[in-house]
Design a protein around this motif. Structure first.
Motif, PDB file in Angstrom:
ATOM      1  N   GLU A  47       0.834  -1.208   0.000  1.00 39.55           N
ATOM      2  CA  GLU A  47       0.000   0.000   0.000  1.00 39.55           C
ATOM      3  C   GLU A  47       0.869   1.260   0.000  1.00 39.55           C
ATOM      4  N   LEU A  48       1.950   1.228   0.806  1.00 40.90           N
ATOM      5  CA  LEU A  48       2.828   2.406   0.949  1.00 40.90           C
ATOM      6  C   LEU A  48       3.424   2.823  -0.392  1.00 40.90           C
ATOM      7  N   VAL A  49       3.740   1.844  -1.230  1.00 42.07           N
ATOM      8  CA  VAL A  49       4.491   2.164  -2.461  1.00 42.07           C
ATOM      9  C   VAL A  49       3.634   2.031  -3.724  1.00 42.07           C
ATOM     10  N   LYS A  50       2.321   2.139  -3.544  1.00 43.29           N
ATOM     11  CA  LYS A  50       1.471   1.876  -4.725  1.00 43.29           C
ATOM     12  C   LYS A  50       1.613   2.957  -5.806  1.00 43.29           C
ATOM     13  N   HIS A  51       2.095   4.159  -5.443  1.00 45.79           N
ATOM     14  CA  HIS A  51       2.276   5.202  -6.468  1.00 45.79           C
ATOM     15  C   HIS A  51       3.661   5.164  -7.100  1.00 45.79           C
ATOM     16  N   ILE A  52       4.537   4.330  -6.574  1.00 44.11           N
ATOM     17  CA  ILE A  52       5.895   4.292  -7.116  1.00 44.11           C
ATOM     18  C   ILE A  52       5.882   3.520  -8.422  1.00 44.11           C
ATOM     19  N   ARG A  53       6.609   4.068  -9.420  1.00 45.57           N
ATOM     20  CA  ARG A  53       6.706   3.308 -10.680  1.00 45.57           C
ATOM     21  C   ARG A  53       8.088   2.704 -10.847  1.00 45.57           C
ATOM     22  N   LEU A  54       9.096   3.191 -10.076  1.00 45.68           N
ATOM     23  CA  LEU A  54      10.454   2.692 -10.316  1.00 45.68           C
ATOM     24  C   LEU A  54      11.333   2.767  -9.071  1.00 45.68           C
ATOM     25  N   PHE A  55      11.916   1.640  -8.721  1.00 43.70           N
ATOM     26  CA  PHE A  55      12.974   1.587  -7.714  1.00 43.70           C
ATOM     27  C   PHE A  55      14.255   1.190  -8.424  1.00 43.70           C
ATOM     28  N   VAL A  56      15.300   1.993  -8.276  1.00 43.44           N
ATOM     29  CA  VAL A  56      16.584   1.700  -8.927  1.00 43.44           C
ATOM     30  C   VAL A  56      17.616   1.395  -7.851  1.00 43.44           C
ATOM     31  N   SER A  57      18.469   0.406  -8.116  1.00 42.01           N
ATOM     32  CA  SER A  57      19.588   0.127  -7.207  1.00 42.01           C
ATOM     33  C   SER A  57      20.889   0.077  -7.995  1.00 42.01           C
ATOM     34  N   GLY A  58      21.955   0.553  -7.347  1.00 37.83           N
ATOM     35  CA  GLY A  58      23.270   0.487  -7.970  1.00 37.83           C
ATOM     36  C   GLY A  58      24.350   0.916  -7.018  1.00 37.83           C
ATOM     37  N   SER A  59      25.560   0.963  -7.521  1.00 40.89           N
ATOM     38  CA  SER A  59      26.797   1.341  -6.807  1.00 40.89           C
ATOM     39  C   SER A  59      27.460   0.156  -6.122  1.00 40.89           C
ATOM     40  N   ALA A  60      26.726  -0.908  -5.922  1.00 40.40           N
ATOM     41  CA  ALA A  60      27.252  -2.121  -5.278  1.00 40.40           C
ATOM     42  C   ALA A  60      26.300  -3.249  -5.640  1.00 40.40           C
ATOM     43  N   PRO A  61      26.754  -4.496  -5.494  1.00 40.15           N
ATOM     44  CA  PRO A  61      25.867  -5.598  -5.878  1.00 40.15           C
ATOM     45  C   PRO A  61      24.632  -5.679  -4.978  1.00 40.15           C
ATOM     46  N   LEU A  62      23.479  -5.836  -5.602  1.00 40.77           N
ATOM     47  CA  LEU A  62      22.238  -6.065  -4.859  1.00 40.77           C
ATOM     48  C   LEU A  62      22.074  -7.580  -4.757  1.00 40.77           C
ATOM     49  N   LEU A  63      21.993  -8.096  -3.541  1.00 44.81           N
ATOM     50  CA  LEU A  63      21.856  -9.544  -3.404  1.00 44.81           C
ATOM     51  C   LEU A  63      20.541  -9.991  -4.031  1.00 44.81           C
ATOM     52  N   ALA A  64      20.595 -11.143  -4.725  1.00 42.28           N
ATOM     53  CA  ALA A  64      19.372 -11.658  -5.347  1.00 42.28           C
ATOM     54  C   ALA A  64      18.284 -11.855  -4.289  1.00 42.28           C
ATOM     55  N   ASP A  65      18.693 -12.218  -3.070  1.00 44.44           N
ATOM     56  CA  ASP A  65      17.712 -12.419  -1.987  1.00 44.44           C
ATOM     57  C   ASP A  65      16.987 -11.117  -1.655  1.00 44.44           C
ATOM     58  N   THR A  66      17.749 -10.012  -1.651  1.00 47.78           N
ATOM     59  CA  THR A  66      17.129  -8.712  -1.347  1.00 47.78           C
ATOM     60  C   THR A  66      16.127  -8.361  -2.446  1.00 47.78           C
ATOM     61  N   HIS A  67      16.532  -8.607  -3.688  1.00 51.29           N
ATOM     62  CA  HIS A  67      15.674  -8.347  -4.845  1.00 51.29           C
ATOM     63  C   HIS A  67      14.354  -9.110  -4.704  1.00 51.29           C
ATOM     64  N   LYS A  68      14.481 -10.381  -4.336  1.00 52.80           N
ATOM     65  CA  LYS A  68      13.287 -11.238  -4.256  1.00 52.80           C
ATOM     66  C   LYS A  68      12.414 -10.850  -3.064  1.00 52.80           C
ATOM     67  N   GLU A  69      13.068 -10.572  -1.948  1.00 60.30           N
ATOM     68  CA  GLU A  69      12.323 -10.188  -0.744  1.00 60.30           C
ATOM     69  C   GLU A  69      11.552  -8.883  -1.008  1.00 60.30           C
ATOM     70  N   TRP A  70      12.199  -7.959  -1.739  1.00 57.86           N
ATOM     71  CA  TRP A  70      11.566  -6.676  -2.043  1.00 57.86           C
ATOM     72  C   TRP A  70      10.324  -6.905  -2.913  1.00 57.86           C
ATOM     73  N   GLU A  71      10.461  -7.783  -3.869  1.00 52.70           N
ATOM     74  CA  GLU A  71       9.318  -8.050  -4.752  1.00 52.70           C
ATOM     75  C   GLU A  71       8.165  -8.669  -3.962  1.00 52.70           C
ATOM     76  N   ALA A  72       8.506  -9.630  -3.086  1.00 52.63           N
ATOM     77  CA  ALA A  72       7.455 -10.294  -2.303  1.00 52.63           C
ATOM     78  C   ALA A  72       6.748  -9.276  -1.399  1.00 52.63           C
ATOM     79  N   ARG A  73       7.497  -8.352  -0.872  1.00 51.69           N
ATOM     80  CA  ARG A  73       6.938  -7.410   0.110  1.00 51.69           C
ATOM     81  C   ARG A  73       6.190  -6.251  -0.549  1.00 51.69           C
ATOM     82  N   THR A  74       6.680  -5.795  -1.718  1.00 48.98           N
ATOM     83  CA  THR A  74       6.118  -4.559  -2.295  1.00 48.98           C
ATOM     84  C   THR A  74       5.453  -4.776  -3.645  1.00 48.98           C
ATOM     85  N   GLY A  75       5.711  -5.907  -4.272  1.00 44.78           N
ATOM     86  CA  GLY A  75       5.187  -6.126  -5.622  1.00 44.78           C
ATOM     87  C   GLY A  75       6.073  -5.510  -6.704  1.00 44.78           C
ATOM     88  N   HIS A  76       7.153  -4.835  -6.299  1.00 43.51           N
ATOM     89  CA  HIS A  76       8.040  -4.184  -7.279  1.00 43.51           C
ATOM     90  C   HIS A  76       9.323  -4.966  -7.485  1.00 43.51           C
TER      91      HIS A  76
END
Ligand code: MCA
Ligand code: AMP
Length: 505
Positions: free
Chosen positions: A266-295
């Motif tokens: 609900e908190l991030v329903k208006h967001i269209r884009l989350f960008v990550s960089g400058s260091a490796p994003l762990l695949a686990d973080t990527h997946k956890e973020w998707e499960a939690r926010t849908g993004h």
């Protein structure tokens, strides 16, 4: 015709009344306000003698005024040289001595210590800018006219120098031209679909590529708005996210937000884009973020020397653990690290890039510049990677001895040199160990001479004040010998293995 980035930015803002920066304390700027202040800064800098090509070194806290100073410097034809606020006086002395800026801008609290050092190094003016829009530079700006016509610049003229440490020797100033910055930002605007209707939540520092160029230039070239936070604070980000359409961050941002109970779909329903960089994003973080926010976080890959090289796609699949495709206009190849010969598809090798994004070389270091380019113009990134059969680039390691902690680069050699100079130290090895919050934690392994009374606290105390805090080891260990291979080279991989669970809990 001028290729000034500032002229380009101005040409793209049709309505100067549109909001540009909103700050937490109500010091908000429309585009018109920002251009007027940039004009005042440019006039004030010229009055201090800044000529086209002169460096203006800036070590100040994040504020809207600090970002607008960047615009003022490039409008005046100057070369913007931002410095991490964490750098100590010892570190600053090197940057100022090397870059020979005409003007140094620092925090009001730092001027008493810095001005004499800058003066000794030949700097003509040391002025201040505080985080509330205060300071002697602001006084000069207030007295100057807002009207200023940007100094014409050629595409290859420098807009900025950003220092990046080397694996050997001192930091190198990466020279970035107006067209390096403009071309990359315009590419990202299209690739990531930015428009004037976007609201970017900006919580990054503005002395590095990510917060200064990737985030801010994109906004400036679209007329979008920024919610400008002085620093990353998970509570504040959670409060502001519902008002934003996009956020850019280092992986630590996402790791910390995932620990916050307030992060919901609900908190991030208006967001269209989350960008990550400058260091490796762990695949686990990527997946956890998707499960939690849908993004699905969009991960991209860049360097100070090159701006952004690759990005996961906006519309097609964003794959965890990859950095996506080479951006339009960027040529990327995987080559044999020794010979530079391109390797067959799928093999692991050196990532090399070429394109309008690639910098003009290292400031006053022609040999170092030459050493990092192949004869055919490809820049050797120092990152090891491969391209999979769908064309996605994977970074699989680093050919350079570098630690990335919370998105900040730390060069082990620099820390080892400081530790080795301490009385009682025979030698040391500094390694990056997996860290739950910072991605990698700086860790020192030290050999002392017999009878030396040095302990962990002693090492840290000795380094404090000489090195920026983010470079300080999180832990220091003492051993009898460092593991070496038959060639006598320290086997850092064995040390990393030995300490791998240190920061996991
Ligand atoms: C702060 N500390 C750190 C770091 N930041 N230590 C190691 N690594 C760090 N990154 C220290 C502080 O000095 C403090 O030490 C202690 O850790 C706790 O600070 P904390 O309050 O937790 O830190 P923070 O203020 O919340 O900062 C963490 C952060 C920040 C939000 C991750 O470091 C940050 O904004 N990082 C972004 C860096 C960035 O923008 N990189 C882009 C580079 P003590 O307790 O002793 O005082 S551009 C780039 O890499 C390329 C081009 C690219 O691709 O983008
Ligand atoms: P800097 O010199 O501070 O610009 O840091 C650039 C380095 O950060 C690159 O050479 C990479 O090693 C690393 N980097 C940047 N983005 C990513 C990413 N998405 N994944 C892995 N490493 C990255």
């Amino acid at each position: 015709m001028s290729d000034s980035l500032y002229t380009l930015i101005r040409s793209r803002i049709a309505d100067p009344a549109r909001p540009f920066i909103e700050t937490g304390d109500g010091r908000n700027f429309s585009y018109g306000d920002a251009f007027a202040l940039a004009g005042r800064f440019a006039n004030a800098l010229q009055a201090m003698g800044v000529q086209p090509g002169d460096r203006v070194a800036v070590q100040v806290d994040k504020s809207a005024e600090a970002l607008i100073l960047y615009l003022g410097v490039i409008a005046a034809g100057g070369v913007y040289l931002p410095l991490n606020v964490g750098y100590t006086l010892t570190e600053l002395e090197y940057f100022i001595g090397d870059a020979e800026p005409r003007v140094v801008v620092c925090r009001p609290s730092a001027v008493a210590a810095l001005a004499p050092v800058a003066g000794k190094l030949g700097v003509a003016h040391c002025v201040t800018l505080g985080d509330k829009g205060d300071g002697t530079l602001m006084d000069k700006a207030a007295a100057a006219s807002p009207d200023f016509t940007a100094v014409p610049r050629a595409a290859s003229d420098l807009a900025a120098i950003l220092y990046t440490s080397g694996t050997t020797g001192r930091s190198k100033g990466a020279m970035l031209s107006h067209s390096n910055l403009a071309s990359n930002a315009l590419t990202l605007v299209d690739y990531w679909r930015f428009t004037k209707d976007d609201v970017l939540l900006h919580a990054l520092p503005i002395f590095h590529t990510h917060g200064l160029f990737v985030a801010s230039n994109i906004v400036l070239l679209t007329g979008a708005k920024m919610i400008f936070l002085n620093r990353f604070d998970a509570d504040e980000v959670i409060r502001q996210l519902p008002r934003a359409t996009a956020m850019m961050g280092v992986p630590t941002f996402y790791v910390r937000l995932l620990q916050h109970a307030g992060l919901t779909k609900e908190l991030v329903k208006h967001i269209r884009l989350f960008v990550s960089g400058s260091a490796p994003l762990l695949a686990d973080t990527h997946k956890e973020w998707e499960a939690r926010t849908g993004h699905r976080i969009l991960e991209r890959y860049g360097m100070t020397e090159t701006n952004m090289n690759t990005s996961n796609p906006y519309d097609a699949e964003r794959i965890a653990g990859t950095v996506g495709f080479p951006l339009p206009g960027v040529s990327l190849r995987i080559a044999d690290p020794e010979t530079g010969k391109p390797l067959p598809q799928g093999e692991i090798g050196m990532i090399e890039v070429k394109g309008p994004n690639v910098f003009q070389g290292y400031w006053r270091m022609p040999e170092k510049t030459a050493a990092e380019f192949r004869a055919d113009g490809f820049f050797i990134t120092g990152d090891l990677g491969k391209i999979d059969d769908r064309g996605y680039v994977h970074i699989v390691g680093r050919g350079k001895d570098l630690i990335i902690s919370g998105g900040y680069n730390v060069y082990p050699k620099e820390i080892e040199t400081e530790i080795d100079a301490l009385p009682g130290v025979v030698e040391s090895a500094v390694i990056g160990v997996a860290h739950r919050d910072f991605g990698e934690g700086v860790t020192a392994v030290v050999v002392t001479s017999k009878g030396a009374a040095l302990d962990e606290a002693g090492v840290l105390k000795a380094l404090d004040g000489r090195l920026a805090k983010f470079k300080l080891p999180k832990r220091v260990f003492f051993v009898d010998d460092l593991p070496r291979n038959t060639m006598g080279k320290v086997q850092k991989n064995l040390l990393r293995d030995q300490y791998r669970d240190l920061y996991k809990a």
